[in-house]
Design a protein around this motif. Structure first.
Motif, mmCIF file in Angstrom:
data_model
loop_
_atom_site.group_PDB
_atom_site.id
_atom_site.type_symbol
_atom_site.label_atom_id
_atom_site.label_comp_id
_atom_site.label_asym_id
_atom_site.label_seq_id
_atom_site.Cartn_x
_atom_site.Cartn_y
_atom_site.Cartn_z
ATOM 1 N N SER A 27 57.136 -3.741 -3.124
ATOM 2 C CA SER A 27 55.694 -3.483 -3.180
ATOM 3 C C SER A 27 55.045 -3.676 -1.815
ATOM 4 O O SER A 27 54.161 -2.912 -1.412
ATOM 5 C CB SER A 27 55.030 -4.416 -4.209
ATOM 6 O OG SER A 27 55.453 -4.098 -5.514
ATOM 7 N N PHE B 175 52.226 -5.652 -6.290
ATOM 8 C CA PHE B 175 53.335 -6.280 -7.008
ATOM 9 C C PHE B 175 52.889 -6.753 -8.388
ATOM 10 O O PHE B 175 53.545 -6.489 -9.400
ATOM 11 C CB PHE B 175 53.864 -7.463 -6.196
ATOM 12 C CG PHE B 175 54.932 -8.259 -6.883
ATOM 13 C CD1 PHE B 175 56.227 -7.770 -6.982
ATOM 14 C CD2 PHE B 175 54.641 -9.507 -7.435
ATOM 15 C CE1 PHE B 175 57.220 -8.514 -7.628
ATOM 16 C CE2 PHE B 175 55.614 -10.246 -8.072
ATOM 17 C CZ PHE B 175 56.912 -9.749 -8.174
ATOM 18 N N VAL B 176 51.752 -7.451 -8.440
ATOM 19 C CA VAL B 176 51.229 -7.949 -9.716
ATOM 20 C C VAL B 176 50.897 -6.775 -10.642
ATOM 21 O O VAL B 176 51.188 -6.809 -11.844
ATOM 22 C CB VAL B 176 49.973 -8.823 -9.485
ATOM 23 C CG1 VAL B 176 49.297 -9.153 -10.810
ATOM 24 C CG2 VAL B 176 50.349 -10.093 -8.741
ATOM 25 N N LEU B 177 50.291 -5.738 -10.092
ATOM 26 C CA LEU B 177 49.949 -4.555 -10.883
ATOM 27 C C LEU B 177 51.200 -3.964 -11.538
ATOM 28 O O LEU B 177 51.186 -3.606 -12.721
ATOM 29 C CB LEU B 177 49.272 -3.527 -9.975
ATOM 30 C CG LEU B 177 48.742 -2.221 -10.582
ATOM 31 C CD1 LEU B 177 47.624 -1.664 -9.696
ATOM 32 C CD2 LEU B 177 49.832 -1.161 -10.725
ATOM 33 N N ASN B 178 52.298 -3.903 -10.782
ATOM 34 C CA ASN B 178 53.523 -3.307 -11.309
ATOM 35 C C ASN B 178 54.263 -4.222 -12.267
ATOM 36 O O ASN B 178 54.847 -3.751 -13.250
ATOM 37 C CB ASN B 178 54.440 -2.894 -10.148
ATOM 38 C CG ASN B 178 54.013 -1.590 -9.509
ATOM 39 O OD1 ASN B 178 54.179 -0.523 -10.085
ATOM 40 N ND2 ASN B 178 53.447 -1.672 -8.320
ATOM 41 N N ILE B 179 54.237 -5.520 -12.001
ATOM 42 C CA ILE B 179 54.868 -6.462 -12.933
ATOM 43 C C ILE B 179 54.152 -6.415 -14.279
ATOM 44 O O ILE B 179 54.782 -6.353 -15.350
ATOM 45 C CB ILE B 179 54.829 -7.901 -12.361
ATOM 46 C CG1 ILE B 179 55.848 -8.032 -11.232
ATOM 47 C CG2 ILE B 179 55.109 -8.925 -13.445
ATOM 48 C CD1 ILE B 179 57.293 -7.917 -11.671
ATOM 49 N N LYS B 180 52.844 -6.431 -14.243
ATOM 50 C CA LYS B 180 52.045 -6.331 -15.469
ATOM 51 C C LYS B 180 52.351 -5.024 -16.192
ATOM 52 O O LYS B 180 52.594 -5.002 -17.409
ATOM 53 C CB LYS B 180 50.560 -6.403 -15.116
ATOM 54 C CG LYS B 180 49.627 -6.119 -16.289
ATOM 55 C CD LYS B 180 48.181 -6.048 -15.809
ATOM 56 C CE LYS B 180 47.257 -5.593 -16.934
ATOM 57 N NZ LYS B 180 45.850 -5.464 -16.473
ATOM 58 N N TRP C 290 49.437 2.092 -16.997
ATOM 59 C CA TRP C 290 50.111 1.651 -15.770
ATOM 60 C C TRP C 290 49.981 2.724 -14.700
ATOM 61 O O TRP C 290 49.621 2.451 -13.569
ATOM 62 C CB TRP C 290 51.574 1.355 -16.092
ATOM 63 C CG TRP C 290 52.378 0.832 -14.925
ATOM 64 C CD1 TRP C 290 51.915 0.432 -13.705
ATOM 65 C CD2 TRP C 290 53.806 0.667 -14.897
ATOM 66 N NE1 TRP C 290 52.953 0.024 -12.908
ATOM 67 C CE2 TRP C 290 54.125 0.151 -13.608
ATOM 68 C CE3 TRP C 290 54.823 0.892 -15.819
ATOM 69 C CZ2 TRP C 290 55.435 -0.132 -13.234
ATOM 70 C CZ3 TRP C 290 56.125 0.600 -15.445
ATOM 71 C CH2 TRP C 290 56.433 0.093 -14.176
ATOM 72 N N TRP D 227 50.894 -8.020 -2.473
ATOM 73 C CA TRP D 227 50.835 -8.921 -3.620
ATOM 74 C C TRP D 227 50.077 -8.282 -4.781
ATOM 75 O O TRP D 227 50.519 -8.347 -5.933
ATOM 76 C CB TRP D 227 50.202 -10.247 -3.225
ATOM 77 C CG TRP D 227 49.968 -11.169 -4.394
ATOM 78 C CD1 TRP D 227 48.776 -11.502 -4.958
ATOM 79 C CD2 TRP D 227 50.972 -11.849 -5.149
ATOM 80 N NE1 TRP D 227 48.952 -12.347 -6.023
ATOM 81 C CE2 TRP D 227 50.304 -12.587 -6.163
ATOM 82 C CE3 TRP D 227 52.357 -11.917 -5.080
ATOM 83 C CZ2 TRP D 227 50.983 -13.374 -7.089
ATOM 84 C CZ3 TRP D 227 53.041 -12.700 -6.002
ATOM 85 C CH2 TRP D 227 52.351 -13.413 -6.992
ATOM 86 N N GLU D 228 48.933 -7.684 -4.486
ATOM 87 C CA GLU D 228 48.157 -7.023 -5.544
ATOM 88 C C GLU D 228 48.977 -5.913 -6.212
ATOM 89 O O GLU D 228 48.972 -5.777 -7.436
ATOM 90 C CB GLU D 228 46.876 -6.422 -4.953
ATOM 91 C CG GLU D 228 45.853 -7.440 -4.496
ATOM 92 C CD GLU D 228 44.627 -6.802 -3.874
ATOM 93 O OE1 GLU D 228 43.652 -7.533 -3.597
ATOM 94 O OE2 GLU D 228 44.642 -5.575 -3.649
#
Length: 324
Positions: free
Chosen positions: A171, A202-207, A223, A199-200
């Protein structure tokens, strides 16, 4: 093609530029079917001209403030780049085949890795320079001012960090590359910027990943809408101290409608409806990008040079690279 810009009338209500896609599936289908037939007849030699015809249609069908974009690249330019790209790839595959036949698998792996590290940023840089140089709107040419050496160093660093973190750093890699590439795109004297954060993203994709699994794929549309929004909302265009900001209005439900209907169109027409599905997608993207700010488009000045070497663009096409 040189276009004459007529400034809007002074006074009246404040309005922002709007993107619009005016192409239709029938015309696009005609271009695709003729391209396919000519590529088949010429054993693929016509492919660069086919790409040029397709891009000319897509650009001329995309309008900003009711004026179309222009793609001035030619099939001949792309053909010269195509020959060079094919030559480079052919040499690489021959070397890999010889190493594999000699049972030098570790050496083949090292050569493959070195090739990827060198050719990908080389192709991206060349593609950005050519494609943007051949793009204009109302006579104002776009351009790309990135430095090939800087991009290669950035790509190598980001690639290795992604490898040693087992892909987790991906990410950050994508955002840092987008920040650099988009930050070097010019619209005449206007400067694009992108402020993506690893980081943003990464979090968006993990969620998105986990919610898509939990909902048996249903959340995947939301998504995709969130990723589209992140790509668009972090981009700006500045000129003479004034700024345009871009904003996505697409929702997960709208993405679901677009994708599912496109799938039905393609499946139930046995692929013939692909052109109509693509046109629906282009129209959807333009209709769901809003532009707000105080940049005056008639203040943009011509600042970018022409660049006619299409080898990077052909390499990027062969490698299916699409970062921006």
């Amino acid at each position: 093609m040189q276009q004459v810009y007529t400034p809007p009338p002074k006074g009246g209500l404040l309005s922002f530029p709007k993107l619009k896609f005016t192409g239709n599936g029938g015309s696009y289908f005609g271009i695709l079917i003729v391209n396919a037939l000519l590529c088949a007849i010429t054993l693929g030699i016509y492919y660069p001209w086919a790409r040029a015809k397709k891009l000319e249609f897509l650009y001329s069908s995309t309008e900003l403030e009711d004026s179309p974009f222009v793609f001035s690249g030619t099939g001949y330019e792309m053909f010269k780049g195509f020959i060079k790209a094919v030559g480079i790839l052919a040499v690489f595959f021959i070397i890999e085949a010889l190493l594999a036949r000699a049972m030098l698998i570790p050496v083949a792996a090292v050569v493959y890795l070195a090739f990827i590290l060198l050719i990908v940023p080389f192709a991206i840089h060349g593609a950005m320079r050519y494609r943007w140089s051949r793009t204009s709107w109302r006579g104002i040419r776009f351009g790309y001012r990135g430095n090939r050496g800087e991009l290669m160093k950035l790509f190598v660093k980001e690639f290795f960090l992604t490898i040693i973190t087992a892909g987790i750093y991906g990410s950050w890699m994508l955002m840092n590359l987008r920040n650099y590439i988009i930050g070097n795109i010019r619209f005449g004297s206007g400067e694009f910027k992108y402020k993506g954060d690893g980081w943003e993203f990464f979090v968006l994709n993990i969620k998105g990943y986990f919610l898509t699994i939990i909902t048996l794929g249903i959340y995947g549309f939301w998504w995709q809408a969130n990723m589209f929004r992140y790509y668009i909302d972090n981009m700006t265009l500045s000129n003479n101290g004034k700024t345009f900001t871009f904003r996505s209005t697409a929702t997960g439900g709208q993405f679901a409608g677009l994708i599912l209907l496109n799938l039905l169109i393609v499946v139930f027409t046995l692929g013939i409806g692909f052109a109509w599905a693509e046109v629906r997608t282009f129209k959807f993207v333009c209709d769901h990008i809003e532009i707000e700010g105080d940049v005056v488009l008639d203040e943009l000045q011509q600042t970018e040079e022409e660049y006619t070497n299409a080898m990077g663009d052909d390499l990027a096409d062969a490698l299916d690279l699409n970062l921006v």
